[in-house]
Design a protein around this motif. Structure first.
Motif, PDB file in Angstrom:
ATOM      1  N   LYS A 177     -56.346 -78.280  32.946  1.00 12.22           N
ATOM      2  CA  LYS A 177     -56.616 -76.867  33.172  1.00 12.22           C
ATOM      3  C   LYS A 177     -55.458 -76.005  32.673  1.00 12.22           C
ATOM      4  N   VAL A 178     -55.764 -74.734  32.410  1.00 15.13           N
ATOM      5  CA  VAL A 178     -54.771 -73.802  31.878  1.00 15.13           C
ATOM      6  C   VAL A 178     -53.876 -73.299  33.019  1.00 15.13           C
ATOM      7  N   PRO A 179     -52.527 -73.390  32.882  1.00 18.74           N
ATOM      8  CA  PRO A 179     -51.642 -72.892  33.945  1.00 18.74           C
ATOM      9  C   PRO A 179     -51.732 -71.371  34.074  1.00 18.74           C
ATOM     10  N   LEU A 180     -51.322 -70.872  35.239  1.00 18.31           N
ATOM     11  CA  LEU A 180     -51.257 -69.441  35.485  1.00 18.31           C
ATOM     12  C   LEU A 180     -49.831 -68.981  35.187  1.00 18.31           C
ATOM     13  N   GLU A 181     -49.666 -67.969  34.301  1.00 24.78           N
ATOM     14  CA  GLU A 181     -48.346 -67.540  33.862  1.00 24.78           C
ATOM     15  C   GLU A 181     -48.103 -66.068  34.190  1.00 24.78           C
ATOM     16  N   PHE A 182     -46.856 -65.755  34.595  1.00 21.77           N
ATOM     17  CA  PHE A 182     -46.419 -64.392  34.838  1.00 21.77           C
ATOM     18  C   PHE A 182     -45.155 -64.165  34.018  1.00 21.77           C
ATOM     19  N   ALA A 183     -45.163 -63.136  33.177  1.00 21.82           N
ATOM     20  CA  ALA A 183     -43.997 -62.799  32.356  1.00 21.82           C
ATOM     21  C   ALA A 183     -43.183 -61.710  33.039  1.00 21.82           C
ATOM     22  N   ILE A 184     -41.866 -61.935  33.168  1.00 16.59           N
ATOM     23  CA  ILE A 184     -40.966 -60.983  33.828  1.00 16.59           C
ATOM     24  C   ILE A 184     -39.874 -60.621  32.827  1.00 16.59           C
ATOM     25  N   HIS A 185     -39.824 -59.342  32.455  1.00 17.52           N
ATOM     26  CA  HIS A 185     -38.869 -58.901  31.440  1.00 17.52           C
ATOM     27  C   HIS A 185     -37.450 -58.832  31.992  1.00 17.52           C
ATOM     28  N   ASP A 186     -37.288 -58.217  33.157  1.00 17.03           N
ATOM     29  CA  ASP A 186     -35.950 -58.035  33.735  1.00 17.03           C
ATOM     30  C   ASP A 186     -36.073 -58.088  35.253  1.00 17.03           C
ATOM     31  N   LEU A 187     -35.221 -58.878  35.906  1.00 15.65           N
ATOM     32  CA  LEU A 187     -35.293 -59.065  37.358  1.00 15.65           C
ATOM     33  C   LEU A 187     -33.887 -59.123  37.930  1.00 15.65           C
ATOM     34  N   ALA A 203     -38.403 -55.304  36.177  1.00 15.77           N
ATOM     35  CA  ALA A 203     -39.007 -54.539  35.079  1.00 15.77           C
ATOM     36  C   ALA A 203     -39.817 -55.503  34.241  1.00 15.77           C
ATOM     37  N   ILE A 204     -41.107 -55.222  34.125  1.00 16.83           N
ATOM     38  CA  ILE A 204     -42.029 -56.128  33.443  1.00 16.83           C
ATOM     39  C   ILE A 204     -42.742 -55.359  32.335  1.00 16.83           C
ATOM     40  N   THR A 205     -42.787 -55.938  31.155  1.00 15.32           N
ATOM     41  CA  THR A 205     -43.598 -55.383  30.077  1.00 15.32           C
ATOM     42  C   THR A 205     -44.936 -56.092  30.101  1.00 15.32           C
ATOM     43  N   ASN A 206     -45.960 -55.382  30.559  1.00 13.86           N
ATOM     44  CA  ASN A 206     -47.277 -55.996  30.684  1.00 13.86           C
ATOM     45  C   ASN A 206     -47.889 -56.171  29.291  1.00 13.86           C
ATOM     46  N   PRO A 207     -48.366 -57.378  28.960  1.00 15.03           N
ATOM     47  CA  PRO A 207     -48.868 -57.606  27.609  1.00 15.03           C
ATOM     48  C   PRO A 207     -50.226 -56.977  27.337  1.00 15.03           C
ATOM     49  N   ARG A 208     -51.098 -56.909  28.353  1.00 20.11           N
ATOM     50  CA  ARG A 208     -52.467 -56.468  28.092  1.00 20.11           C
ATOM     51  C   ARG A 208     -53.073 -55.888  29.361  1.00 20.11           C
ATOM     52  N   PRO A 209     -53.203 -54.568  29.438  1.00 13.47           N
ATOM     53  CA  PRO A 209     -52.833 -53.586  28.408  1.00 13.47           C
ATOM     54  C   PRO A 209     -51.326 -53.391  28.377  1.00 13.47           C
ATOM     55  N   PRO A 210     -50.761 -53.114  27.196  1.00 15.80           N
ATOM     56  CA  PRO A 210     -49.310 -52.953  27.106  1.00 15.80           C
ATOM     57  C   PRO A 210     -48.844 -51.733  27.882  1.00 15.80           C
ATOM     58  N   GLY A 211     -47.816 -51.924  28.681  1.00 17.02           N
ATOM     59  CA  GLY A 211     -47.275 -50.841  29.492  1.00 17.02           C
ATOM     60  C   GLY A 211     -46.093 -51.346  30.285  1.00 17.02           C
ATOM     61  N   ALA A 212     -45.326 -50.423  30.855  1.00 12.83           N
ATOM     62  CA  ALA A 212     -44.117 -50.763  31.591  1.00 12.83           C
ATOM     63  C   ALA A 212     -44.391 -50.770  33.085  1.00 12.83           C
ATOM     64  N   ILE A 213     -44.069 -51.901  33.747  1.00 14.24           N
ATOM     65  CA  ILE A 213     -44.195 -52.028  35.196  1.00 14.24           C
ATOM     66  C   ILE A 213     -42.798 -52.111  35.801  1.00 14.24           C
ATOM     67  N   GLY A 244     -56.506 -48.955  24.865  1.00 15.05           N
ATOM     68  CA  GLY A 244     -57.129 -49.101  23.553  1.00 15.05           C
ATOM     69  C   GLY A 244     -57.096 -50.499  22.987  1.00 15.05           C
ATOM     70  N   VAL A 245     -56.312 -51.420  23.596  1.00 15.37           N
ATOM     71  CA  VAL A 245     -56.292 -52.802  23.103  1.00 15.37           C
ATOM     72  C   VAL A 245     -57.591 -53.526  23.424  1.00 15.37           C
ATOM     73  N   PHE A 246     -58.394 -52.978  24.358  1.00 15.62           N
ATOM     74  CA  PHE A 246     -59.666 -53.603  24.695  1.00 15.62           C
ATOM     75  C   PHE A 246     -60.751 -53.138  23.725  1.00 15.62           C
ATOM     76  N   ALA A 247     -61.804 -53.924  23.626  1.00 18.06           N
ATOM     77  CA  ALA A 247     -62.817 -53.685  22.597  1.00 18.06           C
ATOM     78  C   ALA A 247     -63.632 -52.429  22.853  1.00 18.06           C
ATOM     79  N   ALA A 248     -63.916 -52.091  24.099  1.00 18.70           N
ATOM     80  CA  ALA A 248     -64.902 -51.048  24.368  1.00 18.70           C
ATOM     81  C   ALA A 248     -64.327 -49.751  24.906  1.00 18.70           C
ATOM     82  N   ILE A 249     -63.102 -49.762  25.487  1.00 21.53           N
ATOM     83  CA  ILE A 249     -62.589 -48.583  26.169  1.00 21.53           C
ATOM     84  C   ILE A 249     -61.248 -48.147  25.574  1.00 21.53           C
TER      85      ILE A 249
END
Length: 530
Positions: A177-187, A203-213, A244-249
């Motif tokens: 099975k595919v592991p569950l991953e969380f990316a953390i930019h700065d902690l 501080a996390i850079t969210n990949p999809r949708p791209p944005g700063a958390i 806008g990275v999503f296909a419909a919205i």
């Protein structure tokens, strides 16, 4: 006296030389001592075999004699390490429990040989933590509670930890099975005491949708036996997320909120806004604001939405449901219930149709929304099952409204009456959507004097209509005409009268939505084109 002075001077010189030799030997022993200390400390903390590719020690710019005389107090040695990995109990059938590309920290030489060595701060880069599945996780040195993981039993107390470019991976029990991953930019972690909670700033850079958390709060104490019971709380901001990275919205999302609970059960509450929310097919921006509350399983990412209140333009609606990954699915299933008790039809049309809305009115909508974990475009995945009703509907384009007015005049038997004008209409139905085909179990349209009842389907991919049903008029067929046609059709009135309707016709609608073909016939006969 001369002999005494010579003797004292000689003894002093020998002592100084001895001190210099001792200091030099001690300086050379610092690096292997610290390397052994790091390996021993981490190995004992995590019950793991520790591998460290390199550890370099940079001593402060001070004479060895001074360091020896002061006991190293106030002198900071900088350590730089590379290629650190921890394998729990030496296991090599799974990824290392912890891997670090680079780390750097400073040590006060005055505490180097104390029972508790104090490290003011640690900088970690390229951290990857692999959390084994439940039942395979290590119990740390402190025992079942895990509350002394940062305590002095290992001889090292860390005041602050700064982490850059980290990844947290939760490994599944089934290796396929595919592991569950969380990316953390700065902690940044700051323990508030030995073996208690830690303050964090992430501080996390969210990949999809791209944005700063950005999130700040408290974490811990870590529960080694049951990581899911580890407390977690904080506040977050999510800014400039590009949908806008999503296909419909499309649109730019901002969100703020608070969360609290444990890793197994996190309750989040907040608000999100998209001032320019739009569907790419239509392109018209409509402001969207939501107030939400959700229950999140932090160990697998499953999210259960409590009733979420949203406002699209001026229309308010609620949703509830969940985003869940089932046992054998790599992708998640979305299952929601949406309810719109009294919406503005113009808001929906502005969102869904190019150009300005062509109709106004009030709309009620209730539907189930399901998106199974399938490949392909979102439209192909979407499943709907619901019902709707449009009240006080009025077309905003003169040509369309004129046809509705004409139908009402003829239905009431007053085809030339100009008093019947700008009539309102109603529409309601129940429907399902699957595999890009909308199937209407029922679809009715009514104006004063006329009613249409249909069943059928609309293929979104092929733009193909296929509906059949009935048209009922209050007036007899002859009363729908003027002049001589009215008198010619009078003998036919009984043929078209049925079920208390002045005129009863069976109709069928086929073809593309922009140019539909309508065929009609009286009851029991095959339809003929009209």
């Amino acid at each position: 006296m001369r002999k005494w002075l010579v003797g004292i001077a000689g003894a002093t010189l020998l002592a100084v030389v001895g001190l210099l030799v001792t200091a030099s030997i001690a300086a050379r022993r610092v690096e292997p001592y610290l390397r052994a200390k790091v390996v021993e400390d981490l190995g004992r903390r995590f019950e793991s075999d520790v591998e460290l590719t390199a550890l370099r020690v940079h001593l402060p710019e001070a004479s060895p004699l001074r360091l020896l005389l002061t006991g190293g107090r106030g002198a900071l040695a900088r350590l730089e390490g590379e290629g650190l990995s921890l394998r729990h109990k030496g296991r090599r059938d799974v990824p290392p429990m912890l891997a670090v590309s680079r780390l750097r920290f400073e040590v006060d030489l005055g505490t180097l040989f104390h029972t508790s060595m104090v490290v003011p701060s640690v900088l970690v880069e390229g951290l990857k933590i692999n959390i084994p599945p439940k039942g395979e996780r290590p119990a740390l040195e402190a025992g079942s509670s895990g509350k002394d993981v940062l305590g002095p039993r290992t001889g090292v107390i860390i005041r602050e930890v700064m982490v850059r470019d980290a990844t947290l991976v939760i490994l599944p029990r089934e290796r396929t099975k595919v592991p569950l991953e969380f990316a953390i930019h700065d902690l940044r972690l700051r323990p508030e005491g030995t073996g208690v909670t830690m303050r964090y700033d992430a501080a996390i850079t969210n990949p999809r949708p791209p944005g700063a958390i950005h999130a700040v709060g408290q974490f811990g104490p870590w529960n080694a036996d049951e990581p899911g019971d580890t407390p977690l709380s904080g506040d977050y901001t999510f800014e400039k997320a590009d949908l806008g990275v999503f296909a419909a919205i499309a649109g730019m999302l901002d969100s703020t909120g608070h969360f609290a609970g444990t890793l197994d059960s996190i309750r989040a509450k907040g608000q999100a806004s998209v001032p320019d929310f739009r569907l790419k097919a239509a392109g018209n921006p409509v402001p969207l604001v939501t107030q939400f509350e959700a229950l999140i399983d932090g160990t697998n990412g499953n999210t259960i939405l409590q009733p979420v209140s949203a406002t699209l333009g001026t229309t308010t609606f609620t949703t509830s449901g969940g985003v869940v990954r089932h046992e054998r699915d790599a992708r998640r299933t979305i299952s929601l219930d949406a309810s719109m008790p009294d919406g503005d039809l113009r808001d929906l049309l502005r969102l869904a149709v190019r150009g300005t809305p062509f109709m106004e009115g009030r709309v009620t909508l209730q539907t189930k929304v399901d998106v199974p974990p399938l490949m392909g475009p979102t439209r192909g995945k979407l499943k709907l099952d619901g019902r709707f009703e449009v009240r006080r509907g009025r077309f905003l384009r003169a040509a369309a409204q004129d046809k509705v007015d004409s139908l009402s005049r003829r239905g009431q038997g007053k085809p030339d009456s100009q008093e019947i004008d700008d009539v309102v209409s109603g529409m309601k139905g129940s429907f399902t959507l699957e595999n890009e085909v909308i199937r209407f179990r029922s679809l009715s349209f009514g104006v004063p004097g006329a009613a249409v009842d249909l069943k059928g389907s609309y293929d979104l991919d092929k733009d193909a209509l296929d509906f059949h049903g009935t048209l009922r008029l209050q007036a007899r067929v002859s009363e729908t005409m003027t002049g001589w046609k009215r008198w010619v059709l009078k003998p036919l009135d009984p043929l078209f009268t049925k079920d208390k309707a002045g005129t009863f016709l069976r109709i069928r609608v086929t073809g593309p939505s922009k140019a539909p073909k309508i065929a009609a016939s009286r009851g029991g006969k095959g339809p003929s084109s009209r």
